[in-house]
Every structure is written in structure tokens, then in C-alpha cells.
Design a protein around this motif. Structure first.
Motif, short mmCIF file in Angstrom:
data_model
loop_
_atom_site.label_atom_id
_atom_site.label_comp_id
_atom_site.label_asym_id
_atom_site.label_seq_id
_atom_site.Cartn_x
_atom_site.Cartn_y
_atom_site.Cartn_z
N VAL A 5 0.63 -1.20 0.07
CA VAL A 5 0.18 -0.02 -0.10
C VAL A 5 0.91 1.27 0.00
CG1 VAL A 5 -1.73 1.24 1.06
CG2 VAL A 5 -1.98 -1.19 0.99
N GLN A 6 0.71 1.89 -1.11
CA GLN A 6 1.59 3.19 -1.21
C GLN A 6 0.96 4.30 -0.81
OE1 GLN A 6 3.48 1.72 -5.49
NE2 GLN A 6 3.89 3.64 -4.74
N SER A 7 1.45 5.28 -0.21
CA SER A 7 1.22 6.85 0.14
C SER A 7 2.29 7.69 -0.18
CB SER A 7 0.71 6.58 1.51
OG SER A 7 1.63 6.16 2.27
N GLY A 8 1.75 8.88 0.00
CA GLY A 8 2.60 9.89 -0.26
C GLY A 8 2.51 10.56 -1.67
N GLY A 9 3.58 11.26 -2.22
CA GLY A 9 3.40 11.67 -3.56
C GLY A 9 2.56 12.83 -3.69
N GLY A 10 2.35 13.18 -4.88
CA GLY A 10 1.58 14.53 -5.15
C GLY A 10 2.43 15.37 -6.01
N SER A 17 10.43 18.73 -1.82
CA SER A 17 10.65 17.53 -1.21
C SER A 17 9.36 16.58 -1.21
CB SER A 17 11.43 17.59 0.06
OG SER A 17 12.89 18.24 -0.11
N LEU A 18 9.39 15.45 -1.44
CA LEU A 18 8.37 14.39 -0.97
C LEU A 18 8.74 13.27 -0.31
CD1 LEU A 18 6.11 14.96 -4.38
CD2 LEU A 18 5.54 15.58 -2.04
N THR A 19 8.00 12.43 0.40
CA THR A 19 8.35 11.16 0.78
C THR A 19 7.31 10.25 0.58
OG1 THR A 19 9.50 12.03 2.76
CG2 THR A 19 8.83 9.76 3.05
N LEU A 20 7.80 8.93 -0.11
CA LEU A 20 7.03 8.23 -0.30
C LEU A 20 7.01 6.98 0.67
CD1 LEU A 20 7.46 7.73 -4.34
CD2 LEU A 20 5.82 9.37 -2.91
N SER A 21 5.81 6.08 0.91
CA SER A 21 5.75 5.14 1.74
C SER A 21 5.22 4.18 1.11
CB SER A 21 5.04 5.56 3.16
OG SER A 21 5.67 6.60 3.60
N CYS A 22 5.64 2.92 1.41
CA CYS A 22 4.96 1.59 0.87
C CYS A 22 4.78 0.57 2.21
CB CYS A 22 5.76 0.87 -0.09
SG CYS A 22 5.35 -0.49 -0.77
N GLU A 23 3.63 0.42 2.65
CA GLU A 23 3.41 -0.57 3.76
C GLU A 23 3.10 -1.96 3.13
OE1 GLU A 23 0.65 1.01 6.61
OE2 GLU A 23 0.83 -0.91 8.02
N THR A 24 3.58 -2.82 3.82
CA THR A 24 3.39 -4.17 3.11
C THR A 24 2.95 -4.92 4.05
OG1 THR A 24 5.61 -5.17 3.66
CG2 THR A 24 5.49 -3.88 1.71
N VAL A 120 3.80 11.32 -8.71
CA VAL A 120 4.64 12.46 -8.49
C VAL A 120 4.78 13.30 -9.49
CG1 VAL A 120 7.07 13.40 -7.44
CG2 VAL A 120 6.17 11.15 -6.65
N THR A 121 4.52 14.76 -9.30
CA THR A 121 4.43 15.84 -10.32
C THR A 121 5.26 17.11 -9.92
OG1 THR A 121 2.43 15.16 -11.33
CG2 THR A 121 3.14 17.46 -11.93
#
Length: 124
Positions: A5-10, A17-24, A120-121
Motif C-alpha cells: 500500500v503506497q502513500s505520499g506523492g503529489g 521534497s516529498l516522501t513516499l511510503s510503502c506499507e506491506t 509525483v508531479t
């Protein structure tokens, strides 16, 4: 059942700066290679960053080295991608991937598990 499950971005301006997360869940996270790939508009998927299977080594694409940092929290079964000094050419859909063997730094292959991707843009 396996979940990534990915979150973050935008959206962010260049230099931001941005941080992406991936909960598994559903597989032995601490013994899996984890990584991030991306796909820019009109282009193929490319390697961004990865851990080897035991988390002892990290690998980065030359284009993101010294700007992006991959990290993992084995207690939370989560992998992160901290992205600094973002550039318009970083605009892409970013995918979290997991594999029981390795995440290749070259050509993308069909890895064991994939997240759904997050946009991510980066605007100039």
C-alpha cells in the motif's frame, strides 16, 4: 494475501521534497529485496532505488543519487523513499516493488510484488 500500500506523492515545485511510503503485508518483509521504480509519461519503467534482500546494501540510479534516500523499517514492514531537490524530470508514477531475490539496477523485470503506483508531479 500480499499487500503493498503506497502513500505520499503529489505535486511539488522544483527544488521541493516529498516522501513516499510503502506499507506491506503477507510476505517476509525483512528478507525481501525492496525497491522503487518509476514510469514517466511516454517512457518505460526505470529503476530508482533499492535494498538488497537483507537490507544491508542500497542502490540508486545515477539520476537520483545524492537526492533520493531509500529506507526501511522492518518493524513496520514499510519502505520509504525520501525525495529531495526534485526536478521536473522526476515527474512519474512511482512503484514500490518487492522480490525474494533482488531488484535489478538495469532493465526492469517482473518482480514478485508490486504496489499500485503513486503520482509525483514536479513543476518548474
Amino acid at each position: 494475501q500480499v499487500h503493498l500500500v503506497q502513500s505520499g506523492g503529489g505535486s511539488v515545485q522544483a527544488g521541493g521534497s516529498l516522501t513516499l511510503s510503502c506499507e506491506t503485508s503477507g510476505f517476509p518483509f525483512s528478507s525481501y529485496a525492496m525497491g522503487w521504480l518509476r514510469q514517466a509519461p511516454g517512457k518505460g519503467r526505470e529503476f530508482v532505488a533499492a535494498f538488497n534482500w537483507n537490507g544491508a546494501s542500497t542502490f540508486y540510479a545515477d539520476s537520483v543519487k545524492d537526492r533520493f534516500t531509500i529506507s526501511r523499517d522492518n518493524a513496520k514492514n514499510t519502505v520509504y523513499l525520501q525525495m529531495n531537490d526534485l526536478r521536473p524530470e522526476d515527474t512519474a508514477v512511482y512503484y514500490c516493488v518487492a522480490d525474494s531475490l533482488s531488484i535489478e539496477t538495469g532493465a526492469v523485470r517482473e518482480y514478485g510484488y508490486w504496489g499500485r503506483g503513486t503520482q509525483v508531479t514536479v513543476s518548474s
